[in-house]
Each structure stands twice: as structure tokens, then as C-alpha cells.
Design a protein around this motif. Structure first.
Motif, PDB file in Angstrom:
ATOM      1  N   GLU A   1       0.821  -1.211   0.000  1.00 53.52           N
ATOM      2  CA  GLU A   1       0.000   0.000   0.000  1.00 53.52           C
ATOM      3  C   GLU A   1       0.857   1.263   0.000  1.00 53.52           C
ATOM      4  O   GLU A   1       0.395   2.335  -0.354  1.00 53.52           O
ATOM      5  CB  GLU A   1      -0.916   0.000   1.225  1.00 53.52           C
ATOM      6  N   ALA A   2       2.122   1.127   0.362  1.00 50.36           N
ATOM      7  CA  ALA A   2       3.033   2.275   0.356  1.00 50.36           C
ATOM      8  C   ALA A   2       3.411   2.631  -1.078  1.00 50.36           C
ATOM      9  O   ALA A   2       3.364   1.780  -1.977  1.00 50.36           O
ATOM     10  CB  ALA A   2       4.285   1.954   1.170  1.00 50.36           C
ATOM     11  N   PRO A   3       3.785   3.884  -1.327  1.00 50.10           N
ATOM     12  CA  PRO A   3       4.168   4.300  -2.689  1.00 50.10           C
ATOM     13  C   PRO A   3       5.443   3.609  -3.169  1.00 50.10           C
ATOM     14  O   PRO A   3       6.343   3.320  -2.375  1.00 50.10           O
ATOM     15  CB  PRO A   3       4.380   5.811  -2.541  1.00 50.10           C
ATOM     16  N   ILE A   4       5.507   3.338  -4.462  1.00 54.03           N
ATOM     17  CA  ILE A   4       6.703   2.746  -5.066  1.00 54.03           C
ATOM     18  C   ILE A   4       7.659   3.884  -5.387  1.00 54.03           C
ATOM     19  O   ILE A   4       7.534   4.552  -6.416  1.00 54.03           O
ATOM     20  CB  ILE A   4       6.339   1.951  -6.339  1.00 54.03           C
ATOM     21  N   GLU A   5       8.600   4.125  -4.506  1.00 57.90           N
ATOM     22  CA  GLU A   5       9.513   5.256  -4.659  1.00 57.90           C
ATOM     23  C   GLU A   5      10.626   4.934  -5.647  1.00 57.90           C
ATOM     24  O   GLU A   5      10.774   3.807  -6.118  1.00 57.90           O
ATOM     25  CB  GLU A   5      10.076   5.638  -3.292  1.00 57.90           C
ATOM     26  N   THR A   6      11.437   5.958  -5.952  1.00 58.33           N
ATOM     27  CA  THR A   6      12.450   5.823  -6.990  1.00 58.33           C
ATOM     28  C   THR A   6      13.499   4.759  -6.648  1.00 58.33           C
ATOM     29  O   THR A   6      14.040   4.113  -7.545  1.00 58.33           O
ATOM     30  CB  THR A   6      13.152   7.170  -7.230  1.00 58.33           C
ATOM     31  N   GLY A   7      13.787   4.579  -5.355  1.00 55.70           N
ATOM     32  CA  GLY A   7      14.758   3.560  -4.962  1.00 55.70           C
ATOM     33  C   GLY A   7      14.297   2.164  -5.343  1.00 55.70           C
ATOM     34  O   GLY A   7      15.057   1.361  -5.900  1.00 55.70           O
ATOM     35  N   MET A   8      13.018   1.882  -5.071  1.00 55.42           N
ATOM     36  CA  MET A   8      12.462   0.585  -5.433  1.00 55.42           C
ATOM     37  C   MET A   8      12.350   0.459  -6.953  1.00 55.42           C
ATOM     38  O   MET A   8      12.589  -0.616  -7.516  1.00 55.42           O
ATOM     39  CB  MET A   8      11.083   0.390  -4.778  1.00 55.42           C
ATOM     40  N   GLN A   9      11.994   1.544  -7.626  1.00 55.93           N
ATOM     41  CA  GLN A   9      11.915   1.520  -9.089  1.00 55.93           C
ATOM     42  C   GLN A   9      13.269   1.185  -9.703  1.00 55.93           C
ATOM     43  O   GLN A   9      13.359   0.395 -10.651  1.00 55.93           O
ATOM     44  CB  GLN A   9      11.421   2.870  -9.609  1.00 55.93           C
ATOM     45  N   THR A  10      14.330   1.782  -9.161  1.00 51.70           N
ATOM     46  CA  THR A  10      15.676   1.513  -9.665  1.00 51.70           C
ATOM     47  C   THR A  10      16.062   0.065  -9.442  1.00 51.70           C
ATOM     48  O   THR A  10      16.658  -0.580 -10.324  1.00 51.70           O
ATOM     49  CB  THR A  10      16.698   2.435  -8.970  1.00 51.70           C
ATOM     50  N   ALA A  11      15.741  -0.469  -8.257  1.00 46.88           N
ATOM     51  CA  ALA A  11      16.053  -1.862  -7.954  1.00 46.88           C
ATOM     52  C   ALA A  11      15.306  -2.801  -8.895  1.00 46.88           C
ATOM     53  O   ALA A  11      15.883  -3.786  -9.391  1.00 46.88           O
ATOM     54  CB  ALA A  11      15.703  -2.170  -6.499  1.00 46.88           C
ATOM     55  N   MET A  12      14.048  -2.507  -9.157  1.00 46.79           N
ATOM     56  CA  MET A  12      13.258  -3.327 -10.075  1.00 46.79           C
ATOM     57  C   MET A  12      13.814  -3.248 -11.490  1.00 46.79           C
ATOM     58  O   MET A  12      13.963  -4.262 -12.177  1.00 46.79           O
ATOM     59  CB  MET A  12      11.797  -2.867 -10.051  1.00 46.79           C
ATOM     60  N   PHE A  13      14.127  -2.028 -11.913  1.00 48.29           N
ATOM     61  CA  PHE A  13      14.668  -1.828 -13.265  1.00 48.29           C
ATOM     62  C   PHE A  13      15.971  -2.599 -13.448  1.00 48.29           C
ATOM     63  O   PHE A  13      16.153  -3.339 -14.420  1.00 48.29           O
ATOM     64  CB  PHE A  13      14.891  -0.340 -13.509  1.00 48.29           C
ATOM     65  N   GLY A  14      16.895  -2.432 -12.498  1.00 43.98           N
ATOM     66  CA  GLY A  14      18.204  -3.061 -12.621  1.00 43.98           C
ATOM     67  C   GLY A  14      18.140  -4.578 -12.586  1.00 43.98           C
ATOM     68  O   GLY A  14      18.775  -5.253 -13.407  1.00 43.98           O
ATOM     69  N   SER A  15      17.389  -5.134 -11.652  1.00 43.67           N
ATOM     70  CA  SER A  15      17.344  -6.594 -11.506  1.00 43.67           C
ATOM     71  C   SER A  15      16.737  -7.267 -12.730  1.00 43.67           C
ATOM     72  O   SER A  15      17.279  -8.262 -13.236  1.00 43.67           O
ATOM     73  CB  SER A  15      16.550  -6.963 -10.245  1.00 43.67           C
ATOM     74  N   ILE A  16      15.624  -6.727 -13.232  1.00 46.35           N
ATOM     75  CA  ILE A  16      14.997  -7.327 -14.423  1.00 46.35           C
ATOM     76  C   ILE A  16      15.851  -7.087 -15.659  1.00 46.35           C
ATOM     77  O   ILE A  16      15.989  -7.955 -16.522  1.00 46.35           O
ATOM     78  CB  ILE A  16      13.580  -6.756 -14.619  1.00 46.35           C
ATOM     79  N   PHE A  17      16.446  -5.907 -15.742  1.00 44.44           N
ATOM     80  CA  PHE A  17      17.292  -5.544 -16.871  1.00 44.44           C
ATOM     81  C   PHE A  17      18.484  -6.491 -16.980  1.00 44.44           C
ATOM     82  O   PHE A  17      18.798  -7.011 -18.064  1.00 44.44           O
ATOM     83  CB  PHE A  17      17.770  -4.103 -16.679  1.00 44.44           C
ATOM     84  N   PHE A  18      19.152  -6.738 -15.862  1.00 44.47           N
ATOM     85  CA  PHE A  18      20.320  -7.615 -15.863  1.00 44.47           C
ATOM     86  C   PHE A  18      19.938  -9.052 -16.231  1.00 44.47           C
ATOM     87  O   PHE A  18      20.598  -9.686 -17.064  1.00 44.47           O
ATOM     88  CB  PHE A  18      20.994  -7.606 -14.493  1.00 44.47           C
ATOM     89  N   LEU A  19      18.881  -9.557 -15.600  1.00 40.09           N
ATOM     90  CA  LEU A  19      18.494 -10.946 -15.821  1.00 40.09           C
ATOM     91  C   LEU A  19      18.012 -11.166 -17.259  1.00 40.09           C
ATOM     92  O   LEU A  19      18.489 -12.073 -17.949  1.00 40.09           O
ATOM     93  CB  LEU A  19      17.410 -11.348 -14.826  1.00 40.09           C
ATOM     94  N   ALA A  20      17.068 -10.333 -17.688  1.00 37.57           N
ATOM     95  CA  ALA A  20      16.526 -10.495 -19.042  1.00 37.57           C
ATOM     96  C   ALA A  20      17.590 -10.230 -20.104  1.00 37.57           C
ATOM     97  O   ALA A  20      17.678 -10.946 -21.112  1.00 37.57           O
ATOM     98  CB  ALA A  20      15.339  -9.554 -19.245  1.00 37.57           C
ATOM     99  N   GLY A  21      18.422  -9.212 -19.872  1.00 35.71           N
ATOM    100  CA  GLY A  21      19.445  -8.855 -20.849  1.00 35.71           C
ATOM    101  C   GLY A  21      20.489  -9.938 -21.027  1.00 35.71           C
ATOM    102  O   GLY A  21      20.871 -10.266 -22.156  1.00 35.71           O
ATOM    103  N   THR A  22      20.966 -10.512 -19.922  1.00 42.35           N
ATOM    104  CA  THR A  22      21.982 -11.558 -20.021  1.00 42.35           C
ATOM    105  C   THR A  22      21.406 -12.838 -20.613  1.00 42.35           C
ATOM    106  O   THR A  22      22.097 -13.529 -21.384  1.00 42.35           O
ATOM    107  CB  THR A  22      22.595 -11.853 -18.645  1.00 42.35           C
ATOM    108  N   MET A  23      20.170 -13.165 -20.292  1.00 43.00           N
ATOM    109  CA  MET A  23      19.538 -14.356 -20.866  1.00 43.00           C
ATOM    110  C   MET A  23      19.375 -14.200 -22.380  1.00 43.00           C
ATOM    111  O   MET A  23      19.652 -15.132 -23.146  1.00 43.00           O
ATOM    112  CB  MET A  23      18.184 -14.612 -20.195  1.00 43.00           C
ATOM    113  N   PHE A  24      18.933 -13.033 -22.802  1.00 43.75           N
ATOM    114  CA  PHE A  24      18.754 -12.790 -24.231  1.00 43.75           C
ATOM    115  C   PHE A  24      20.100 -12.767 -24.950  1.00 43.75           C
ATOM    116  O   PHE A  24      20.266 -13.357 -26.025  1.00 43.75           O
ATOM    117  CB  PHE A  24      18.013 -11.471 -24.449  1.00 43.75           C
ATOM    118  N   THR A  25      21.079 -12.096 -24.369  1.00 43.56           N
ATOM    119  CA  THR A  25      22.392 -11.984 -25.002  1.00 43.56           C
ATOM    120  C   THR A  25      23.068 -13.334 -25.141  1.00 43.56           C
ATOM    121  O   THR A  25      23.772 -13.587 -26.135  1.00 43.56           O
ATOM    122  CB  THR A  25      23.297 -11.043 -24.190  1.00 43.56           C
TER     123      THR A  25
END
Length: 256
Positions: free
Chosen positions: A48-72
Motif C-alpha cells: 500500500e506504500a508508494p513505489i519510490e524511486t529507490g524501489m523503481q531503480t532496484a526493479m529496473f536493474g534486476s529485471i534488466f540484468f536478468l533479461a538482458g543476459t539471458m537474451f544476449t
């Protein structure tokens, strides 16, 4: 120069690669959208708490790294299959053009598509999450920690694309295994070196990270300055370039 790169020849190779793989790429993108939407929707529903920029960055980085390395890790996978590799090696294009097509799809195009998709889903999710008297802030890819995320992705991409041409099968698993073993060995060596340098026992010291140690029951931390951060970023990019160049010459070996 024409023997290394020709615009017309490269364009034809790029179109050929796109027409042969666009269905698989679209399916991969659809799966990525589904994972982001379902995972983000569940997060918004549960928290229920707002999704702040810190959590957004963590989400972006973790999915980006995993999906990017798998695709590459799959971009040069066909070179591990003798039947497919023969057809690829006989294409009337230079090694650099073949490498550049794989690099563009797995690095530049993937990064652009992923970032656009993430932003679109994030904006939708934040608009759905209604919190009274609160204005949602969206992360900026050109500021703060996200710049370091793209620098780290460059390193992970270079290692993954090298693994895709070096290993014949199970590219992602073998590359990830070698990567984590190397990180573990580097951490142990770095910890031993810093303990000898500081004369104090450290729990662990990951290379290029902060150093924590205890003195008289109080924890202390050595933090690198901004100038050092820039040097670390340049060093990481330099290592990425080395892996990209090594991948090119590894691909050139197969061509010969």
C-alpha cells in the motif's frame, strides 16, 4: 574498408537477421511484458506504500540484468550447432558485420526496447496506485544510480555475448557459473589484500565497493569519492570493451 564494413551489405544482413528472428524476439518481448505487468501489478496490490524511486531503480536493474543476459547468451548460440554454424559462416558478410548485428540486437536495441517497456508499464501501474496527497515520482534513466546500472549492464552484456560464442551448449548457465565463481574468487582475493593493507579483519570486500570493518565494537565504512566512482565506471567500461573485442576475434576464429 569495404573488406571490413559495407553499408549495403550490412543492411541486407540486418534485414535477414530480423526477418528470421522477429517472431522469436516478439514472443520474448511478450513474455517480458507479461512478467513486468503481472509482477508489478502484484507488487502494487500487495504494497500500500508508494513505489519510490529507490524501489523503481532496484526493479529496473534486476529485471534488466536478468533479461538482458539471458537474451544476449542466445545471440550467437547458433554457432554452437554445426549445421546452423555452417550456413552462418558461409554468409557473404564480414565477421565484423555479423558481430555488429548481434551486438546491436542484444545491446542497443534490447536496452531501448526494455527501457521503453519498463517506463510504459511503470507509468500505468503508478497511475493505478492511488495514494491520497502523494505525487508519484518516476526514475530518470539519465541521472543517479541508473547511469551505473547501464555501465554494469555493459559489463554483463560483454561477458554474456562472449559466453554465447565460447560455449557450444547451455550458454547462459555456463557463463553465469563462471561469472559467479570469478566474482567469488575476486572477492576472497580482494578481502585478503585489504586485510593485509589495513591490518584489520574484514567480513568481505567486494571489488570496487565500500569497505566495512569494526573497531572497538563500532562499525566503520570507507567510501570512495566521486572521482573514484568515475574511475571505476571507466574501468568497468574498459573491461566490457575488452570482452567485446575478444568476442569479435573468437567469432573471427570460427569464420576462418
Amino acid at each position: 574498408m569495404d573488406s571490413i564494413f559495407n553499408t549495403k551489405r550490412f543492411g541486407m544482413l540486418f534485414i535477414k537477421h530480423t526477418t528470421e528472428h522477429y517472431k522469436a524476439y516478439l514472443m520474448s518481448w511478450a513474455v517480458l511484458v507479461g512478467v513486468m505487468a503481472l509482477g508489478g501489478g502484484f507488487l502494487v496490490y500487495m504494497i500500500e506504500a508508494p513505489i519510490e524511486t529507490g524501489m523503481q531503480t532496484a526493479m529496473f536493474g534486476s529485471i534488466f540484468f536478468l533479461a538482458g543476459t539471458m537474451f544476449t547468451s542466445t545471440i550467437f548460440a547458433d554457432y554452437g550447432d554445426n549445421k546452423k554454424a555452417a550456413n552462418l559462416l558461409m554468409l557473404p558478410a564480414t565477421t565484423f558485420e555479423k558481430f555488429l548485428v548481434g551486438w546491436l540486437f542484444s545491446y542497443l536495441i534490447f536496452a531501448l526496447v526494455f527501457t521503453g517497456t519498463f517506463y510504459a508499464i511503470l507509468v500505468i501501474l503508478l497511475s493505478v496506485q492511488h495514494i491520497p496527497n502523494f505525487h508519484h515520482e518516476v526514475i530518470n534513466v539519465f541521472e543517479g544510480q541508473l547511469v551505473m546500472v547501464f555501465v554494469l549492464f555493459s559489463l554483463l552484456h560483454s561477458i554474456s555475448i562472449f559466453g554465447s560464442i565460447f560455449f557450444k551448449k547451455l550458454h547462459f548457465i555456463k557463463t553465469a557459473f563462471c561469472f559467479f565463481i570469478s566474482i567469488g574468487a575476486a572477492t576472497l582475493a580482494n578481502t585478503a589484500f585489504l586485510q593485509m593493507l589495513l591490518g584489520r579483519r574484514l567480513r568481505s570486500a567486494v571489488p570496487f565497493a565500500n569497505v566495512d570493518f569494526e573497531v572497538d565494537g563500532r562499525y566503520n565504512r570507507i567510501i570512495a569519492g566521486h572521482a573514484t566512482d568515475m574511475q571505476v565506471m571507466c574501468l568497468i567500461l574498459l573491461i566490457a570493451v575488452v570482452f567485446w573485442v575478444t568476442t569479435y576475434y573468437k567469432l573471427k576464429e570460427k569464420q576462418v
